[in-house]
Design a protein around this motif. Structure first.
Motif, PDB file in Angstrom:
ATOM      1  N   PRO A 182       0.807  -1.237   0.000  1.00 49.65           N
ATOM      2  CA  PRO A 182       0.000   0.000   0.000  1.00 49.65           C
ATOM      3  C   PRO A 182       0.833   1.277   0.000  1.00 49.65           C
TER       4      PRO A 182
ATOM      5  N   THR B 108       0.224   4.325  -2.456  1.00 51.22           N
ATOM      6  CA  THR B 108       0.046   5.691  -1.945  1.00 51.22           C
ATOM      7  C   THR B 108       0.993   6.641  -2.670  1.00 51.22           C
ATOM      8  N   ASP B 109       2.219   6.185  -2.872  1.00 52.40           N
ATOM      9  CA  ASP B 109       3.206   6.977  -3.612  1.00 52.40           C
ATOM     10  C   ASP B 109       2.700   7.215  -5.040  1.00 52.40           C
TER      11      ASP B 109
ATOM     12  N   PHE C  18      -0.880  11.854   2.499  1.00 57.27           N
ATOM     13  CA  PHE C  18      -0.051  10.792   1.900  1.00 57.27           C
ATOM     14  C   PHE C  18       1.441  11.002   2.216  1.00 57.27           C
TER      15      PHE C  18
ATOM     16  N   TRP D  77      -2.141   8.919   5.786  1.00 56.39           N
ATOM     17  CA  TRP D  77      -3.152   8.094   5.121  1.00 56.39           C
ATOM     18  C   TRP D  77      -2.485   7.186   4.086  1.00 56.39           C
ATOM     19  N   LEU D  78      -3.042   5.969   3.989  1.00 58.97           N
ATOM     20  CA  LEU D  78      -2.668   5.064   2.898  1.00 58.97           C
ATOM     21  C   LEU D  78      -3.709   5.169   1.787  1.00 58.97           C
ATOM     22  N   SER D  79      -3.246   4.988   0.555  1.00 61.62           N
ATOM     23  CA  SER D  79      -4.188   4.945  -0.569  1.00 61.62           C
ATOM     24  C   SER D  79      -4.110   3.602  -1.274  1.00 61.62           C
TER      25      SER D  79
ATOM     26  N   ALA E 207      -5.099  -2.516  -0.236  1.00 64.29           N
ATOM     27  CA  ALA E 207      -4.958  -1.466   0.786  1.00 64.29           C
ATOM     28  C   ALA E 207      -6.323  -1.230   1.412  1.00 64.29           C
TER      29      ALA E 207
ATOM     30  N   GLY F  73      -6.668   1.142   4.067  1.00 64.57           N
ATOM     31  CA  GLY F  73      -6.273   2.511   3.766  1.00 64.57           C
ATOM     32  C   GLY F  73      -7.435   3.490   3.900  1.00 64.57           C
TER      33      GLY F  73
ATOM     34  N   TYR G  10     -10.971   9.601  -7.214  1.00 69.26           N
ATOM     35  CA  TYR G  10     -10.390   9.572  -5.865  1.00 69.26           C
ATOM     36  C   TYR G  10     -11.535   9.296  -4.892  1.00 69.26           C
TER      37      TYR G  10
END
Ligand code: MFK
Ligand code: FAD
Length: 496
Positions: free
Chosen positions: A127, A131-132, A154, A163-165, A204, A207, A230
């Protein structure tokens, strides 16, 4: 007392990795190199601690509780220790924030951290990679509202706000061919977009956000009609009721990673950009996560070889340590040579990514990065499996025994070739990258590298290979099926 073999000891993954040390010393200015040291040292310490802790832990899998005692839907996921520590480790050592710093070296400094953290993180890096990728794609979209909303989370250096995405692409109808996406996006009476559908792999799921592909109502079929949205998954401390976790997958490896099947039942969503060409918009995510994949695959190779080498120094057979048996030493040397090639390719991609993102690249380097990214992903993904398999054999029967911790290396390695585009899909992507100037950027880079060295034999062999590849591409330019059938062979040749 009968003989007892000592278990393998993990050497410090940072201080003992001469390849990483040499690469960083060469690539970074002295002040940046010195500033990086404390984080890398600490991540190396964490890796040693995690290897020792894993030997004493039996709990490997996250647990999903869907309902509470009173019948309320909760979809609570209990995580393993490394996952519980993930946000604190990531933010304390700036794993993601480093990659978005204002320097051409930012990505290299990020990926050095990733390389050291990956195995100890128990694939929390999965994750993190997404996120990156999400941060990179949101920046590329130029969507000011989302940039201001999501990026501070992020890239946070504070676990309380981190936060994770996720990256919600794969569906039952298509993982490679995301053009078959069935998830719909519909606007409600207030004009809010909402998503309806089923995502088949969500790694994730714990997330706080995700990027999701969906088909806006009324749009046509195929990939070009998809939009990229998003979403946020939490409503305060509770998971949003429009996101339903159907189950966690029971996987061959990456067992600490909670990969879920989910349903979306009207989850609020915001388009990143235009309501079409979602695949084009998600491409920055793919290219960033594929770079992570290459670095993590190389980290698995490094771990397998380090343990096998330590074991060879202590295990005796036929009157001397294995490391003194010429054939065993040769086996380890072959592994090391293959690993060093893969390491150089993966870190070259990291280096190029930073240079291209910060406008420091030579004219041919953006196209070179576009080509080397799929090549590094597919090459390291396959090689990680081969190296982990051979390294297990270096332990004899012990390599096959679960509680040595060794079989997990091989099981986990198998994933690198599958997710984020399989080997075939990445081979076809390298054909996409070769459109236009074809092998030109690679030829320029090879000329630069080879003119700087004194190995005439290698230089001429590489030039001959590139000439043969160029002739093959020209000969079959009009025969798409032939090009595709040969794409894997071509990709492996170029990567090698
Ligand atoms: C621990 C290690 C860290 C790793 C974390 C991994 C976490 C795992 C999570 C996942 O697995 S997430 C799911 C990942 N899924 C994939 O990777 C999908 C694999 N399939 C592909 O990559 C297909 O090639 C693709 C979906 C892209 C094909 O879709 P289309 O719609 O048939 O593509 P098309 O029409 O060729 O391309 C659409 C546009 O995107 C084109 O641009 P234009 O519209 O401007 O012409 C392409 O050039 C562009 N494009 C496609 N791939 C690109 C790209 N641009 C740049 N880079 C790329 N890689
Ligand atoms: P398919 O697309 O059905 O492919 C089957 C086979 O066909 C493959 O060997 C492939 O190489 C081959 N193939 C397909 N098309 C072609 C072609 N044109 N030419 C030649 N060969 C072809 N996805 C997400 O969106 N988010 C996640 O968080 C996520 N996490 C994952 C976690 C794990 C542990 C795993 C294993 C997968 C995860 N995935 C995730 C899904 C992953 O990205 C897909 O499984 C992968 O992209 C392949 O898609 P598929 O499973 O539908 O296989």
């Amino acid at each position: 007392m009968a003989f007892l073999q000592d278990p393998p000891q993990l050497p410090h993954p940072y201080r003992s990795d001469r390849l990483l040390l040499a690469w960083l010393d060469r690539a970074l200015p002295a002040n940046r190199r010195a500033a990086l040291d404390a984080d890398l040292d600490a991540l190396g310490d964490y890796a040693v601690m995690a290897w020792q802790r894993a030997g004493a832990t039996t709990r490997r899998k996250p647990v999903l509780t869907q309902w509470d005692a009173w019948g309320q839907r909760v979809d609570r996921i209990e995580l393993t220790p490394a996952w519980q520590e993930g946000a604190a480790m990531t933010t304390r050592h700036a794993v993601l924030a480093a990659g978005h710093g204002d320097s051409e070296h930012a990505r290299l400094e990020e990926f050095a951290r990733v390389y050291l953290y990956h195995l100890a993180s128990e694939f929390y890096t999965c994750p993190l990679a997404m996120t990156d990728g999400a941060a990179t794609a949101i920046k590329a979209s130029g969507n000011r509202e989302l940039i201001e909303r999501a990026l501070p989370h992020f890239l946070s250096r504070d676990p309380a706000t981190f936060w994770l995405s996720g990256q919600w692409m794969t569906e039952t109808a298509g993982g490679s061919d995301v053009g078959d996406t069935e998830t719909r996006a519909r606007q409600d009476a207030a004009g809010q977009w909402r998503l309806y559908g089923r995502k088949w792999f969500s790694s994730a799921v714990v997330g706080e956000a995700a990027l999701a592909l969906a088909r806006p109502e009324g749009a046509g079929s195929g990939g070009a009609a998809l939009a990229l949205f998003y979403v946020e998954t939490m409503d305060g401390a509770r998971r949003r009721p429009e996101l339903i976790v159907d189950r966690l997958k029971d996987k061959l490896g990456t067992q600490e990673l909670p990969t879920a099947e989910i349903h979306l039942d009207g989850l609020p969503a915001w388009p990143l950009g235009e309501l079409a060409n979602g695949v084009r918009q998600v491409a920055p995510v793919l290219n960033v996560t594929r770079s992570w994949n290459a670095i993590c695959a190389v980290a698995s190779m490094a771990r397998a070889i380090a343990l096998a080498r330590d074991f060879a120094e202590h295990r005796r057979a036929f009157g001397r340590p294995l490391i003194e048996q010429p054939l065993h030493a040769q086996t380890l040397a072959d592994l090391q040579a293959q690993f060093e090639g893969a390491f150089a390719l993966a870190f070259e991609v990291a280096h190029l990514l930073g240079r291209v993102e910060h406008g420091a690249a030579a004219p041919h380097e953006a196209a070179l990065l576009r080509l080397l990214t799929p090549l590094a992903k597919l090459w390291t993904g396959k090689l990680a499996v081969a190296i982990c398999s051979e390294a297990l054999e270096c332990f004899g029967g012990a390599g096959y025994i679960e509680d040595t911790g060794l079989p997990q290396l091989l099981r986990d390695a198998q994933v690198y070739a599958i997710w984020e585009g399989t080997t075939n899909v990445l081979s076809l992507d390298s054909l996409r990258a070769l459109a236009g100037d074809g092998l030109g950027p690679l030829r320029t880079a090879c000329t630069d590298w080879l003119d700087g060295g004194d190995d005439m034999h290698a230089a001429s062999a590489i030039r001959q290979t590139l000439d043969a590849a160029a002739r093959w591409l020209d000969r079959h330019a009009a025969a798409r099926d032939t090009l595709e059938a040969g794409a894997r062979g071509l990709a492996f040749t170029l990567a090698r």
